[in-house]
Structures are given as structure tokens and as C-alpha cells.
Design an enzyme around this catalytic site. Sequence first.
Site, PDB file in Angstrom:
ATOM      1  N   HIS A 107      30.693  -8.781   2.914  1.00 56.24           N
ATOM      2  CA  HIS A 107      31.770  -8.514   3.879  1.00 56.24           C
ATOM      3  C   HIS A 107      31.593  -7.095   4.426  1.00 56.24           C
ATOM      4  O   HIS A 107      31.192  -6.187   3.700  1.00 56.24           O
ATOM      5  CB  HIS A 107      33.136  -8.668   3.197  1.00 56.24           C
ATOM      6  N   GLU A 183      31.400 -12.377  11.601  1.00 51.14           N
ATOM      7  CA  GLU A 183      32.611 -11.558  11.667  1.00 51.14           C
ATOM      8  C   GLU A 183      32.290 -10.240  12.377  1.00 51.14           C
ATOM      9  O   GLU A 183      31.860  -9.280  11.729  1.00 51.14           O
ATOM     10  CB  GLU A 183      33.129 -11.235  10.257  1.00 51.14           C
TER      11      GLU A 183
HETATM   12  P1  PGA Z   1      41.260 -10.745   9.707  1.00 56.69           P
HETATM   13  O1  PGA Z   1      40.100 -10.550   8.595  1.00 56.69           O
HETATM   14  O2  PGA Z   1      41.475 -12.220   9.854  1.00 56.69           O
HETATM   15  O3  PGA Z   1      42.450 -10.034   9.119  1.00 56.69           O
HETATM   16  O4  PGA Z   1      40.767 -10.117  10.952  1.00 56.69           O
HETATM   17  C1  PGA Z   1      39.025 -11.435   8.506  1.00 56.69           C
HETATM   18  C2  PGA Z   1      38.075 -10.982   7.427  1.00 56.69           C
HETATM   19  O5  PGA Z   1      37.880  -9.762   7.273  1.00 56.69           O
HETATM   20  O6  PGA Z   1      37.513 -11.816   6.711  1.00 56.69           O
END
Ligand code: PGA
Length: 263
Positions: A107, A183
Site C-alpha cells: 500500500h 490506487e
Molecule cells: P480511500 O482509501 O478509499 O479512503 O481513498 C483507499 C485505500 O487507501 O485503500
Amino acid sequence: MHKKEVKIMSKQFHYIANWKMNMHFHNAITFCSSEYESLLELVKNQDIQITLCPSFVTLFSITQMFKQSRVFVGAQDCSAHQEGAYTGEVSAQSLHEAGVRFCIIGHSERRKHQYETNELVAQKMSQLLLNKIIPIICVGEPYDVYSNQKSLEYIQEQLIAVYNALKLTSVELFPYKINIAYEPIWAIGTGIIPNNDHIQSVATFIKKYFEPLSKIVTITVLYGGSVHSDNANLLKTISGLQGFLIGGASTDFQMFKKIVLST
Ligand code: PGA
């Protein structure tokens, strides 16, 4: 404990709740016990797959709660090592023994705060695969890379070590299932999301990138970053996208449910 089968069929859409450190022990347990029936109701629809990713301390309690159901539990990280003198680390084997079926790795928050490298993420992936846990590997570019239209190059760079590690992992366990969550860093927690064409191009790129390994691995592409009840239906129209990794909105059950049920 591990009798539940993780079926990923083409129509199925996977909603993964990444609770980060936003849900403390009592919040996480209360969420699961008070929404237990509602979660089970949601996954009666075979097209809906739900995985909850709480922090380490609640994992075992939550896998026990959901062990007879189709609600899965994921971890938010694991060690890159098999076992040994690594104080504070949690092995993939422990996660497996605790009933965990998925694990988020790489992440952007860990890459930023714990300085995790692409190589480390690949080592974690190998540990997970050896322990029959499906990795959810996060990739994504910062805003300047996006605005310079270099997202694909950046993502490829993040995936090279994963690609190479896959080629080396034990043949007996093939085929692997791997989730790649796109992401964009600038979309996480900001309320800003890329347009569908951009996400689509990244999803297509990721699938193509792993094509030479198609006998070894099945890739599922997810999107994460500000997924909300008012953008979920549009995001779901992206072909080839098979799920969301949901942060903030997943800590509120009504919001999460709206995302799951949006069409
Ligand atoms: P968010 O986070 O939906 O709060 O933008 C997603 C993530 O970091 O997995």
C-alpha cells in the site's frame, strides 16, 4: 477452518474494506457483530464478494465470526520473511493459520511511511503465495507522474520485481491468484478520482503485462482511491475491473452497502 472456497468468477465483483488504522479493536468487533446478518445477506448474491481487512489484533476474532460464511477476511500487511528473529512482524503462515484468505501488500502508505520497496513487496507476495493467501498488491503513481502521462511506466516499474518473483515461485502451487489494486496516490482519501478511460488503460496494461505468465497466474485488477457511493456505479462500468479496495467509505456500513449495491 479453511474449507471456504474463494471463487472468483468473471461476473463477480470484489469489495475489499481496507480499514487501515481507522478502526480500533472495539470498533472493528462491534462493526462485525452488529452488521453480521447484513453482510451475510449481501453475499447471498453470488456476484458479490466481500473481504474485510481489519488490523492484526482483531483478525482471528473476525475470521472466527465469519468462518461459516462467504465473507472473507484479509490482513493489511505481512512479513517478507518466513520466520525467525523479526520482532513485531507477522508471518504469512500465521495469517493462514488464523484463517486469513487475502492480504494487502505494498500500500502506498506503507511505501511512504515504512519505506517499502518494490523488491520487499515481491518477497511478501512470495510468502503469501506459499501460504495460499491471495495477495492484493497495491500500485499507483503520484500526481506529477500522472500529469506527465507517465503512469504506465511508473506502474510497470513497481511490478517488475513481482513479475520476476512469480517466475521463480514453486511450480507445484500453480496457478496463483493475484489481485492488483490500482490506487493512484493522489486519489487516496482526497475525493478526486481519475476518469474511467485512465483507469481502463491501467487495467488493460496490467493484464497485458502479466500475459506471458498466464499459465502461472490469474490476475484480477481492482481500483482503489476515494471510492464512494456516488462514484461507484460509474466506476463499475469499466470493463475488466473486478473490484474495489475501499478505505474511508468502508468504515461506515451504510456507505459500504450503498457501494456494494450501486449499479
Ligand atoms: P480511500 O482509501 O478509499 O479512503 O481513498 C483507499 C485505500 O487507501 O485503500
